[in-house]
Design an enzyme around this catalytic site. Structure first.
Site, PDB file in Angstrom:
ATOM      1  N   LYS A   1       0.664  -1.215   0.021  1.00 19.42           N
ATOM      2  CA  LYS A   1      -0.134  -0.102  -0.055  1.00 19.42           C
ATOM      3  C   LYS A   1       0.941   1.123  -0.177  1.00 19.42           C
ATOM      4  O   LYS A   1       0.641   2.316  -0.782  1.00 19.42           O
ATOM      5  CB  LYS A   1      -0.957  -0.174   1.326  1.00 19.42           C
ATOM      6  CG  LYS A   1      -2.057  -0.757   1.045  1.00 19.42           C
ATOM      7  CD  LYS A   1      -3.041  -0.834   2.034  1.00 19.42           C
ATOM      8  CE  LYS A   1      -4.133  -1.811   1.760  1.00 19.42           C
ATOM      9  NZ  LYS A   1      -5.164  -1.941   3.056  1.00 19.42           N
TER      10      LYS A   1
ATOM     11  N   LYS B   1      -6.403  -9.567 -12.783  1.00 15.74           N
ATOM     12  CA  LYS B   1      -7.631  -9.886 -12.071  1.00 15.74           C
ATOM     13  C   LYS B   1      -8.688  -8.857 -12.199  1.00 15.74           C
ATOM     14  O   LYS B   1      -8.231  -7.683 -12.463  1.00 15.74           O
ATOM     15  CB  LYS B   1      -6.960  -9.692 -10.396  1.00 15.74           C
ATOM     16  CG  LYS B   1      -7.518 -10.467  -9.495  1.00 15.74           C
ATOM     17  CD  LYS B   1      -6.755 -10.748  -8.191  1.00 15.74           C
ATOM     18  CE  LYS B   1      -7.627  -9.858  -7.324  1.00 15.74           C
ATOM     19  NZ  LYS B   1      -7.348 -10.111  -5.946  1.00 15.74           N
TER      20      LYS B   1
ATOM     21  N   LYS C   1     -12.097  -2.949 -10.189  1.00 18.90           N
ATOM     22  CA  LYS C   1     -12.754  -1.487 -10.335  1.00 18.90           C
ATOM     23  C   LYS C   1     -11.769  -0.683 -11.044  1.00 18.90           C
ATOM     24  O   LYS C   1     -12.311   0.072 -11.897  1.00 18.90           O
ATOM     25  CB  LYS C   1     -13.097  -1.159  -9.194  1.00 18.90           C
ATOM     26  CG  LYS C   1     -14.460  -1.650  -8.572  1.00 18.90           C
ATOM     27  CD  LYS C   1     -14.791  -0.634  -7.438  1.00 18.90           C
ATOM     28  CE  LYS C   1     -13.612  -0.540  -6.397  1.00 18.90           C
ATOM     29  NZ  LYS C   1     -14.189  -0.363  -5.012  1.00 18.90           N
TER      30      LYS C   1
END
Ligand code: TRP
Length: 326
Positions: A114, A194, A197
Site C-alpha cells: 500500500k 485480476k 474496479k
C-alpha cells in the site's frame, strides 16, 4: 452455542463478480450450512487507513451493508453490524498493540504494497493487522473466511492469540482461516489481470443490468480458436469465461468444457451471459428493495450490533482483568 465464524469486509464501493465469488458467496454458503454462528461486519475503521472522502464514507458503509444483504447474508441467521459500533474492537486492539512487536508489523506485505502504491504510511495503516486480530479475537472466533491475500494477517492474529495466552493465561482460541476455493476471476477485457474496479471495462458489477451483463460477456476478449477449451495459461480469456460459468453453475471447469463441446464461442458466451444474469437477478431485486428502505437496513445493523456487543464486552472484561487493569 455453535462454533463462531467471524469475517469483515471493507466498504469499498461497488462490488463486482470477483468480489462476490471470492468472498461473499462463501460467506453465504457457510451461513446456510447452519453449522456455525456467523458474525459479519463492515470494517469501517480499517477503511479510514487509506485515502477517502469523509462525505462519501457513510454512503459507502450503507452500500456495503445493502450489498451483503442483497447477496444473501440473512440477518435471521447472521449478525451483520458495523465495526465502529462495537467500541471494544479498538479497545482490545490497543492492548494487543502492547504485545505486538514493530518487527512483526514491518513484515506485513500488504502494508508495504500500500505504501509502495502511494498511500500515506499513517500509524493506522501500519497497525491495521492488530485491529484485525482484535476483530477476530474479541469474539473468540474459531473460523475466519478471508481471501488468500489476508493469510499473513490471519497468521498474525494467531500469533497474537498465542502470545497473549502464554503471557496472561489461556484466553483465546487460535482462529483458523477458511480460504475460498473459488477460481480467480480475471478481467473481461484483459484476462491476464485480476478483475478490478480500476479497469471498469473488464469488470462485471453485481448491479449491471441483464442486458449489460450479456453485452460485456459477448465482447469479452478471447482468442482465435474455434472451440471452447480450457487452458488458463495460453487461453486466459476463454478459460476465464469457463471459470465464471463453472462457479455460477456449481460445476467444475472440466464439466463445463464437456457440456459445451462443439459449441462456438458465440454460443458459449450467450450461455454464460444468460446464466450470470439469471443468478444475479434475486440479488438485484433485493438490492432495489433495500435501497428504498434504508431505515430497515439501519435496524438490521443495530440488531446485529446488539447480538455482538455483549460477547465483545465480556471478552474485554476478561482481558482487562488478565492484564491487571482495574
Ligand atoms: N482486512 C480484511 C480484508 O481486507 C478485512 C477485515 C478486517 C477482516 N477485519 C477482519 C476480515 C476480520 C476477517 C476478519 O479483506
Amino acid at each position: 452455542m455453535k462454533p463462531l465464524i467471524v469475517s469483515g469486509i471493507k466498504p469499498s464501493g461497488i462490488l463486482h463478480i470477483g468480489n462476490y465469488l471470492g468472498m461473499i458467496k462463501q460467506a453465504v454458503d457457510l451461513q446456510n450450512s447452519d453449522k456455525y454462528s456467523y458474525f459479519y461486519f463492515i470494517a469501517d475503521l480499517h477503511s479510514l487507513t487509506t485515502k477517502y472522502d469523509p462525505k462519501e464514507k457513510s454512503k459507502e458503509v450503507m452500500e456495503a451493508a445493502i450489498d451483503l444483504l442483497s447477496a444473501g447474508i440473512d440477518p435471521k441467521k447472521s449478525a451483520l453490524f458495523v465495526q465502529s459500533h462495537i467500541l471494544e474492537h479498538a479497545n482490545l486492539a490497543w492492548i494487543f498493540n502492547t504485545i505486538t512487536s514493530m518487527g512483526q508489523l514491518e513484515r506485513m506485505v500488504e502494508y508495504k504494497e500500500k505504501v509502495a502504491d502511494g498511500q500515506t504510511p499513517n500509524a493506522g495503516l501500519f497497525d491495521y493487522p492488530v485491529l484485525m486480530a482484535a476483530d477476530i479475537l474479541i469474539y473468540k472466533a474459531q473460523k475466519v473466511p478471508v481471501g488468500e491475500d489476508q493469510r499473513q494477517h490471519l497468521e498474525l492474529a494467531r500469533d497474537i492469540a498465542r502470545s497473549f495466552n502464554k503471557r496472561f493465561g489461556k484466553t483465546f482460541p487460535e482462529p483458523a482461516g477458511v480460504y475460498t476455493k473459488a477460481l480467480r476471476v480475471m478481467s473481461l477485457s484483459d484476462p491476464k489481470k485480476k478483475m478490478s474496479k480500476t479497469a471498469p471495462a473488464g469488470c462485471l458489477y453485481l448491479s449491471d443490468s441483464p442486458k449489460k451483463i450479456k453485452e460485456k460477456i459477448n465482447t469479452a476478449v478471447t482468442d482465435s480458436h474455434k472451440e471452447v477449451g480450457y487452458d488458463p495459461e495460453n487461453r486466459p480469456g476463454i478459460s476465464n469465461l469457463i471459470n465464471i460459468y463453472a462457479e455460477f453453475s456449481g460445476t467444475s471447469p472440466e464439466a463445463a468444457v464437456k457440456q459445451f463441446k462443439g459449441a462456438s464461442y458465440k454460443e458459449f458466451k450467450a450461455a454464460v451471459g444468460e446464466l450470470v444474469a439469471l443468478k444475479l437477478q434475486d440479488t438485484q431485486e433485493r438490492k432495489a428493495n433495500l435501497e428504498k428502505d434504508k431505515k430497515e437496513v439501519l435496524r438490521i445493523l443495530e440488531n446485529g450490533a446488539e447480538t455482538a456487543r455483549p460477547i465483545a464486552k465480556k471478552t474485554l472484561e476478561e482481558v482487562k482483568s488478565r492484564v491487571g487493569l482495574i
